[in-house]
Design a protein around this motif. Structure first.
Motif, mmCIF file in Angstrom:
data_model
loop_
_atom_site.group_PDB
_atom_site.id
_atom_site.type_symbol
_atom_site.label_atom_id
_atom_site.label_comp_id
_atom_site.label_asym_id
_atom_site.label_seq_id
_atom_site.Cartn_x
_atom_site.Cartn_y
_atom_site.Cartn_z
ATOM 1 N N LYS A 65 66.061 46.159 -80.739
ATOM 2 C CA LYS A 65 65.553 45.535 -81.971
ATOM 3 C C LYS A 65 64.218 46.161 -82.373
ATOM 4 O O LYS A 65 64.050 46.624 -83.498
ATOM 5 C CB LYS A 65 65.358 44.019 -81.759
ATOM 6 N N SER A 66 63.271 46.158 -81.420
ATOM 7 C CA SER A 66 61.954 46.708 -81.729
ATOM 8 C C SER A 66 62.070 48.206 -82.000
ATOM 9 O O SER A 66 61.380 48.744 -82.870
ATOM 10 C CB SER A 66 60.989 46.437 -80.571
ATOM 11 N N SER A 67 62.946 48.870 -81.264
ATOM 12 C CA SER A 67 63.127 50.317 -81.475
ATOM 13 C C SER A 67 63.681 50.600 -82.862
ATOM 14 O O SER A 67 63.378 51.636 -83.449
ATOM 15 C CB SER A 67 64.106 50.901 -80.445
ATOM 16 N N ALA A 72 55.784 48.747 -82.617
ATOM 17 C CA ALA A 72 56.258 47.579 -81.874
ATOM 18 C C ALA A 72 56.507 48.009 -80.435
ATOM 19 O O ALA A 72 57.056 49.079 -80.192
ATOM 20 C CB ALA A 72 57.557 47.063 -82.487
ATOM 21 N N CYS A 73 56.084 47.173 -79.495
ATOM 22 C CA CYS A 73 56.319 47.501 -78.092
ATOM 23 C C CYS A 73 57.810 47.516 -77.834
ATOM 24 O O CYS A 73 58.535 46.606 -78.230
ATOM 25 C CB CYS A 73 55.703 46.443 -77.196
ATOM 26 N N SER A 74 58.267 48.566 -77.179
ATOM 27 C CA SER A 74 59.681 48.578 -76.788
ATOM 28 C C SER A 74 59.732 49.070 -75.358
ATOM 29 O O SER A 74 58.787 49.656 -74.853
ATOM 30 C CB SER A 74 60.487 49.487 -77.710
ATOM 31 N N VAL A 112 60.655 42.150 -73.909
ATOM 32 C CA VAL A 112 59.393 42.853 -74.115
ATOM 33 C C VAL A 112 58.683 42.230 -75.312
ATOM 34 O O VAL A 112 57.474 42.085 -75.336
ATOM 35 C CB VAL A 112 59.659 44.360 -74.343
ATOM 36 N N THR A 113 59.459 41.857 -76.307
ATOM 37 C CA THR A 113 58.906 41.232 -77.505
ATOM 38 C C THR A 113 58.790 39.731 -77.273
ATOM 39 O O THR A 113 59.777 39.082 -76.919
ATOM 40 C CB THR A 113 59.825 41.499 -78.713
ATOM 41 N N THR A 114 57.585 39.206 -77.439
ATOM 42 C CA THR A 114 57.424 37.770 -77.218
ATOM 43 C C THR A 114 56.900 37.087 -78.478
ATOM 44 O O THR A 114 56.719 35.877 -78.513
ATOM 45 C CB THR A 114 56.432 37.492 -76.060
ATOM 46 N N CYS A 128 62.157 41.600 -89.428
ATOM 47 C CA CYS A 128 61.625 40.488 -88.637
ATOM 48 C C CYS A 128 62.121 40.597 -87.203
ATOM 49 O O CYS A 128 63.309 40.403 -86.933
ATOM 50 C CB CYS A 128 62.036 39.165 -89.273
ATOM 51 N N ASP A 129 61.215 40.918 -86.311
ATOM 52 C CA ASP A 129 61.563 41.190 -84.904
ATOM 53 C C ASP A 129 61.415 39.913 -84.085
ATOM 54 O O ASP A 129 60.426 39.191 -84.222
ATOM 55 C CB ASP A 129 60.622 42.286 -84.387
ATOM 56 N N THR A 130 62.397 39.650 -83.254
ATOM 57 C CA THR A 130 62.367 38.420 -82.455
ATOM 58 C C THR A 130 62.410 38.724 -80.967
ATOM 59 O O THR A 130 62.697 39.854 -80.553
ATOM 60 C CB THR A 130 63.597 37.531 -82.750
HETATM 61 MG MG LIG Z 1 61.654 43.939 -78.740
#
Ligand SMILES: [Mg+2]
Ligand SMILES: Nc1nc2c(ncn2[C@@H]2O[C@H](COP(=O)(O)OP(=O)(O)OP(=O)(O)O)[C@@H](O)[C@H]2O)c(=O)[nH]1
Length: 471
Positions: A232-234, A251-253, A260-262, A283-285
């Motif tokens: 997702k973040s990637s 975005a951290c991936s 990884v995404t909080t 919108c990253d979850t």
């Molecule tokens: Mg993520």
């Protein structure tokens, strides 16, 4: 009749056969039905043939006979016969197994499908096999090695332990190069091409994108949702890189036991060449795990636009209307306009029931709101070596096609809603082909988002609400 045998595999077979030749399809069980009598009716007396099996473990194998098939309950002498494996577990991995006892190279019997060797080395089926869904559970038996040299291989490494096939084809081998070679690499989905011009056109179209003009909604909101590590973040990073003009990772991936995404992030994308913000937000979850699902109510809040940007997910304390930052009266511009399930293409076959159920539960909430849904199928490079070599091969890759079908089935979505992508992960430079695939997926999403907004406006108008009140 659609043929499955891809060009590189045909070329491999021609090399093994050892003379210029081409192939003409005689029999295909997914079209003609799987029965010994149909096989003999179509294939007896046709001279040299290749039999190819495609099993559910993405493995392709079969046999070549220089001599004709017959139905006389007798062996076929053939010193040129061989068995082969072309693909194993979705990857090209060709091996040839020459006949060692030519007297028993083939066996013709009216009640048996293609049969090689005594014993038999490769006995595909007898009688008629009833299809179960897309699969034909063959009732044959493989005693490989009795009349063919296996060169250290065994049944498992040749057939990948499955006689559950999605197809079995028999081709006539015709001497000489094909005059009208059919388009063997016909893509499974139409595609506009992979040129710089295509890439630029897509980029321009995204740069020009504006949500439905009748509203003041400035940006379409696309929700990225799915299992941890799905990409997702990637995906955001990849799209951001395209417009940044170089690989970035805002975005951290990465890979970690937990997501990884909080934090909930509504990312905007800026085009650096024009210094312009694009009119969509990704919108990253937080990813869901086997043991941890996003709270269903929390998802509803996200869909409805109650949750603010940068909200820190807390698995122990779900979001409620009392949580600081709660957006009380969200309007169309705050809502999600299209949901993209991000699914790791390399784990489609092993997706657990639990995860499938999680996604179904979420879909119920989305369907309830009439929200369009797509799937971004990531990590294609991991499921097909041809795609790993070059993303251009995405729409001719059978492994990708299979994964798309499987996901469409699991998610209950039309196949056209499953969009294959490859994120930037180890690259240091942008690639035109990777950009094209990513932007096509995004463009589709925005089209669906527009449909949704259009529908919402109609609904509001029907309810007598002032559309302009959205301002
Ligand atoms: Mg993520
Ligand atoms: N080979 C390959 N790796 C990918 C692809 N997309 C993502 N990855 C890798 O997969 C790992 C997880 O990617 P993320 O983008 O962090 O996944 P996520 O869905 O945001 O995961 P969480 O935030 O943990 O829920 C990273 O190591 C990425 O480099 C892809 O298309 N191909």
């Amino acid at each position: 009749m659609p043929e499955l045998l891809r060009k590189p595999y045909r070329e491999q077979l021609v090399t093994w056969i050892g003379r210029p030749c081409h192939f003409q399809l005689l029999y295909k069980i997914s079209i003609d039905g799987c029965s010994a009598s149909t096989f003999h009716q179509k294939c007896d007396g046709q001279g040299a043939t290749v039999t190819v099996l495609y099993n559910t473990n993405k493995t392709i194998f079969g046999g070549y006979l220089d001599q004709s098939w017959h139905s006389n309950a007798g062996y076929i002498y053939d010193s040129n016969a061989f068995l082969f494996r072309l693909q194993f577990n979705g990857s090209s991995d060709p091996l040839r197994f020459p006949v060692k006892n030519a007297t028993y190279a083939g066996y013709g019997h009216s009640s048996q499908g293609p049969t090689f060797g005594s014993g038999h080395d490769m006995y595909t089926f007898s009688g008629t096999i009833t299809r179960s869904g897309k699969v034909f559970p063959l009732n044959g038996d493989f005693n490989l090695g009795s009349c063919y040299s296996l060169n250290g291989q065994d049944v498992n490494s040749i057939t990948n332990n499955s006689l559950q096939v999605t197809d079995l084809e028999v081709y006539r081998v015709i001497d000489g190069p094909g005059q009208t070679v059919p388009d063997l690499d016909k893509p499974w989905r139409e595609h506009d091409g992979w040129t710089n011009e295509t890439m630029q056109a897509l980029k321009d179209s995204l740069l020009d994108y504006k949500p439905m003009t009748e509203t003041s909604v400035a940006a379409a909101n696309i929700l990225l949702i799915g299992q941890i590590g799905a990409g997702k973040s990637s995906f955001f990073n990849s799209v951001n890189s395209i417009f940044r003009g170089k690989i970035t990772s805002k975005a951290c991936s990465g890979s970690f036991e937990h997501s990884v995404t909080t934090m909930y992030r509504q990312y905007k994308v800026k085009d650096f060449s024009k210094g312009k913000l694009l009119n969509f937000r990704l919108c990253d979850t937080r990813g869901f795990e086997e043991e941890f699902a996003l709270d269903a109510q929390e998802i509803s809040f996200i869909l409805d636009g109650n949750i603010p940007d940068r909200y820190q997910f807390n698995p122990l304390v779900p979001f409620t209307p009392d949580t600081p930052g709660y957006i009380k009266d969200p309007n169309l511009k705050d809502k999600i306009h299209c949901v993209a399930f991000v699914i790791d293409g390399s784990t489609v076959d092993v997706m657990s029931d639990k995860v499938q159920k999680r996604m179904k539960d979420l879909q119920v909430r989305m369907n309830h709101r009439g929200l369009p849904q797509v799937v971004f199928l990531t990590k294609l490079d991991k499921i097909c070596p041809d795609v790993n070599d070059d993303v251009k091969n995405t729409f001719t890759s059978t492994a990708v096609c299979d994964a798309v079908e499987k996901v469409a089935e699991v998610m209950g979505l039309p196949r056209a809603h499953v969009l294959p992508v490859k994120n930037y992960e180890s690259e240091t430079k942008l690639k035109t082909t990777v950009d094209i695939l990513l932007m096509e997926a995004l463009q589709r999403c925005l089209d669906f988002a527009d449909d949704y907004m259009d529908e919402q406006l109609d609904k509001m108008a029907a309810e007598g609400k002032n559309v302009r009140a959205e301002d």
